[in-house]
Enzyme design. Structure first.
Site, PDB file in Angstrom:
ATOM      1  N   HIS A 111      -2.202   9.893  13.247  1.00 53.94           N
ATOM      2  CA  HIS A 111      -1.636   8.633  13.697  1.00 53.94           C
ATOM      3  C   HIS A 111      -0.165   8.570  13.287  1.00 53.94           C
ATOM      4  O   HIS A 111       0.319   9.430  12.532  1.00 53.94           O
ATOM      5  CB  HIS A 111      -2.400   7.444  13.104  1.00 53.94           C
ATOM      6  CG  HIS A 111      -2.376   7.390  11.612  1.00 53.94           C
ATOM      7  ND1 HIS A 111      -3.460   7.757  10.838  1.00 53.94           N
ATOM      8  CD2 HIS A 111      -1.409   7.049  10.744  1.00 53.94           C
ATOM      9  CE1 HIS A 111      -3.153   7.620   9.564  1.00 53.94           C
ATOM     10  NE2 HIS A 111      -1.903   7.200   9.472  1.00 53.94           N
TER      11      HIS A 111
HETATM   12  P1  TYD Z   1      -6.676   5.904   7.882  1.00 54.44           P
HETATM   13  O1  TYD Z   1      -5.310   5.407   7.602  1.00 54.44           O
HETATM   14  O2  TYD Z   1      -7.038   6.186   9.321  1.00 54.44           O
HETATM   15  O3  TYD Z   1      -6.958   7.227   7.025  1.00 54.44           O
HETATM   16  P2  TYD Z   1      -6.380   8.697   7.108  1.00 54.44           P
HETATM   17  O4  TYD Z   1      -5.046   8.645   7.770  1.00 54.44           O
HETATM   18  O5  TYD Z   1      -6.305   9.118   5.686  1.00 54.44           O
HETATM   19  O6  TYD Z   1      -7.325   9.546   7.837  1.00 54.44           O
HETATM   20  O7  TYD Z   1      -7.717   4.910   7.224  1.00 54.44           O
HETATM   21  C1  TYD Z   1      -9.097   5.185   7.146  1.00 54.44           C
HETATM   22  C2  TYD Z   1      -9.823   3.856   7.022  1.00 54.44           C
HETATM   23  O8  TYD Z   1      -9.433   3.214   5.801  1.00 54.44           O
HETATM   24  C3  TYD Z   1      -9.498   2.895   8.153  1.00 54.44           C
HETATM   25  O9  TYD Z   1     -10.704   2.196   8.461  1.00 54.44           O
HETATM   26  C4  TYD Z   1      -8.511   1.937   7.562  1.00 54.44           C
HETATM   27  C5  TYD Z   1      -8.878   1.931   6.082  1.00 54.44           C
HETATM   28  N1  TYD Z   1      -7.725   1.711   5.188  1.00 54.44           N
HETATM   29  C6  TYD Z   1      -7.611   0.518   4.510  1.00 54.44           C
HETATM   30  O10 TYD Z   1      -8.467  -0.385   4.615  1.00 54.44           O
HETATM   31  N2  TYD Z   1      -6.533   0.328   3.674  1.00 54.44           N
HETATM   32  C7  TYD Z   1      -5.588   1.291   3.505  1.00 54.44           C
HETATM   33  O11 TYD Z   1      -4.612   1.087   2.735  1.00 54.44           O
HETATM   34  C8  TYD Z   1      -5.719   2.523   4.236  1.00 54.44           C
HETATM   35  C9  TYD Z   1      -4.680   3.607   4.103  1.00 54.44           C
HETATM   36  C10 TYD Z   1      -6.802   2.685   5.066  1.00 54.44           C
END
Ligand code: TYD
Length: 138
Positions: free
Chosen positions: A51
């Protein structure tokens, strides 16, 4: 090179008790750190990221172990291997990132310029390409 993204050598104090690494807002990073999160307990083959963010800036550190961060500005891709807790990868906004090749037991520490906000995410690569082309006047 991806505009706005760079490796930062962080101030580290090492003595016979171990290492201590310091990150200060306004000195090492140009944002106030409003959130810290870390990725850990990562199974073999785990892939994270996939993303970009409209506004968020981040600093990514391999607090333990190693992993690769593939950055993409919509035109070019650059892969950084993070394997040193004294080095941070600064990410500006509108950069697509993929985190891969986590070593066993690695910990990815992230400092972020804002609180979690799902509406700041760009999870669709086509939308990301559009946003980056608008920003770059392409
Ligand atoms: P995501 O940012 O997509 O993780 P990565 O990039 O590490 O694969 O986040 C994964 C899940 O965690 C998504 O449901 C959003 C949640 N999340 C939070 O609730 N708070 C946060 O600070 C972060 C980074 C993610």
């Amino acid at each position: 090179m991806i505009d706005g993204c760079r490796l930062l050598n962080l101030n580290s104090i090492v003595d016979n008790r171990g290492g201590l690494t310091i990150i200060e807002s306004g000195i090492d990073i140009d944002f106030d750190c409003k959130r810290v999160y870390y990725l850990h307990s990562l199974p073999t083959g785990s892939q994270r990221g996939g993303h970009a963010h409209y506004n968020l800036k981040q600093l990514i550190i391999a607090a333990s172990g190693s992993f690769d961060v593939v950055l993409d500005n919509g035109l070019n891709k650059v892969t950084y291997t993070l394997d040193n807790p004294n080095v941070g990868l600064y990410l500006s906004n509108l950069v697509w990132r993929e985190l891969i090749n986590f070593s066993e037991g690695s910990v990815c520490l992230v400092l972020a310029s804002d609180l979690y906000n799902e509406s700041d995410y760009i999870r669709d690569y086509v939308e990301f390409k559009y946003q980056s082309s608008v920003r770059n006047g392409r």
